[in-house]
Design an enzyme around this catalytic site. Structure first.
Site, PDB file in Angstrom:
ATOM      1  N   ASP A 148     -62.098 -13.281 -51.807  1.00 33.12           N
ATOM      2  CA  ASP A 148     -63.979 -12.268 -52.143  1.00 33.12           C
ATOM      3  C   ASP A 148     -62.654 -11.388 -50.740  1.00 33.12           C
ATOM      4  OD1 ASP A 148     -64.760 -14.528 -53.477  1.00 33.12           O
ATOM      5  OD2 ASP A 148     -66.149 -15.236 -51.634  1.00 33.12           O
ATOM      6  N   HIS A 158     -55.871 -16.733 -54.671  1.00 35.47           N
ATOM      7  CA  HIS A 158     -55.825 -17.720 -55.293  1.00 35.47           C
ATOM      8  C   HIS A 158     -55.107 -17.073 -56.151  1.00 35.47           C
ATOM      9  CE1 HIS A 158     -59.500 -20.016 -55.748  1.00 35.47           C
ATOM     10  NE2 HIS A 158     -60.241 -19.995 -54.158  1.00 35.47           N
ATOM     11  N   SER A 187     -58.535 -12.490 -42.276  1.00 37.39           N
ATOM     12  CA  SER A 187     -57.796 -11.590 -42.576  1.00 37.39           C
ATOM     13  C   SER A 187     -58.157 -10.707 -43.328  1.00 37.39           C
ATOM     14  CB  SER A 187     -57.096 -11.693 -42.351  1.00 37.39           C
ATOM     15  OG  SER A 187     -55.434 -11.157 -41.570  1.00 37.39           O
TER      16      SER A 187
END
Length: 288
Positions: free
Chosen positions: A98, A154, A256
């Site tokens: 995300d 991922h 981050s």
């Protein structure tokens, strides 16, 4: 909501934000939060999360767990099954996390942007001449994770991780205000260079997770180490870890930035543009 809105007004002031998030002992603050966040006490965890909500729009509705014993457990929370859709198209590279697209586009030779007017070089970021040549005139996307986002990342495609290079560094904040003020910031901060080979096409795609203040810790499932300011192991770690698209690779201790690099011939998807909010598994680039 009134308290949060007032705090937001203060933090949106560039000089105040930069002072509060950078002109403090960054490494000391990062070590302290690393210690504090792992205190396993439900009362401390609930109070910490409540304070966190004052500064961020924290949404835990898609989290696998409903309660947390520590702030760290909330930071590194897993998703409940089905919370993200992974684009199944084999000709698409998906977003590994995300994030908000901070910068993206074509690499100009070996130079790219962290923000408008603030360039940096592939060599300074990666410290690997072979990767510099691999991504000359290639494509890149910078994904910024805010503090309240899901912090795990991922695999963007079926493939294998060939090796990881850990580069120690500073812990500057990586928010847009700092990126407009600190030259070559990504090249100053602690980071890992994760070199992956796509299954089928053989294309080389590299992920560069960049740590920041309060979050200087990167954990990868396929390595039995935590890469942080205390890490004293090998700078380059060879490995052969296979992954399916969407499979979890690792996580940040907080939030981050991840920069995704692909060779010439890849094209950005329509929704991959500066300022766009992407979710893990969403189409990011088209393969040649």
């Amino acid at each position: 909501m009134t308290i949060r809105s007032e705090l937001a007004k203060v933090l949106q002031h560039e000089d105040i934000n930069f002072l509060l998030t950078n002109r403090i002992p960054r490494r000391l603050a990062t070590r302290f939060l690393g210690w504090f966040s792992q205190i396993e006490n439900p009362l401390v965890a609930r109070a910490s999360i409540a304070v966190w909500r004052l500064f961020a729009d924290l949404d835990l509705s898609d989290a696998k767990a409903r309660t947390f014993n520590s702030l760290h457990a909330c930071f590194t929370r897993e998703l409940k099954p089905g919370a993200r859709h992974i684009d199944p198209d084999p000709q698409v590279l998906t977003s590994p996390c995300d994030g908000i697209v901070g910068a993206c586009g074509t690499i100009s030779g070996t130079e790219l942007l962290q923000a408008k007017g603030f360039p940096y070089s592939l060599q300074d970021l990666m410290h690997d001449p072979a990767l510099v040549e691999a991504y000359r005139d290639g494509r890149y996307v910078t994904l910024r994770l805010t503090s309240s986002m899901y912090h795990r990342f991922h695999a963007p495609h079926d493939g294998a991780v060939e090796h990881v290079t850990y580069i120690s560094g500073d812990t500057w904040n990586v928010n847009p205000i700092a990126l407009r003020r600190v030259a070559e910031l990504f090249c100053k901060n602690e980071r890992a260079v994760i070199r992956t080979r796509l299954r089928g096409s053989g294309h080389l795609v590299t992920l560069v997770p960049v740590a920041a203040i309060l979050v200087a810790s990167i954990r990868l499932h396929f390595l039995d180490v935590t890469m942080n300011m205390n890490y004293r192991g090998a700078a380059r770690i060879d490995c052969d870890a296979s992954f399916r698209k969407g499979e979890e690779l690792g996580w940040f201790e907080h939030g981050s930035t991840i920069i995704v690099f692909a060779p010439r011939g890849f094209r950005l998807c329509d929704d991959t543009r500066e300022g766009a909010v992407l979710r893990m598994g969403q189409a990011l680039m088209h393969l040649p």
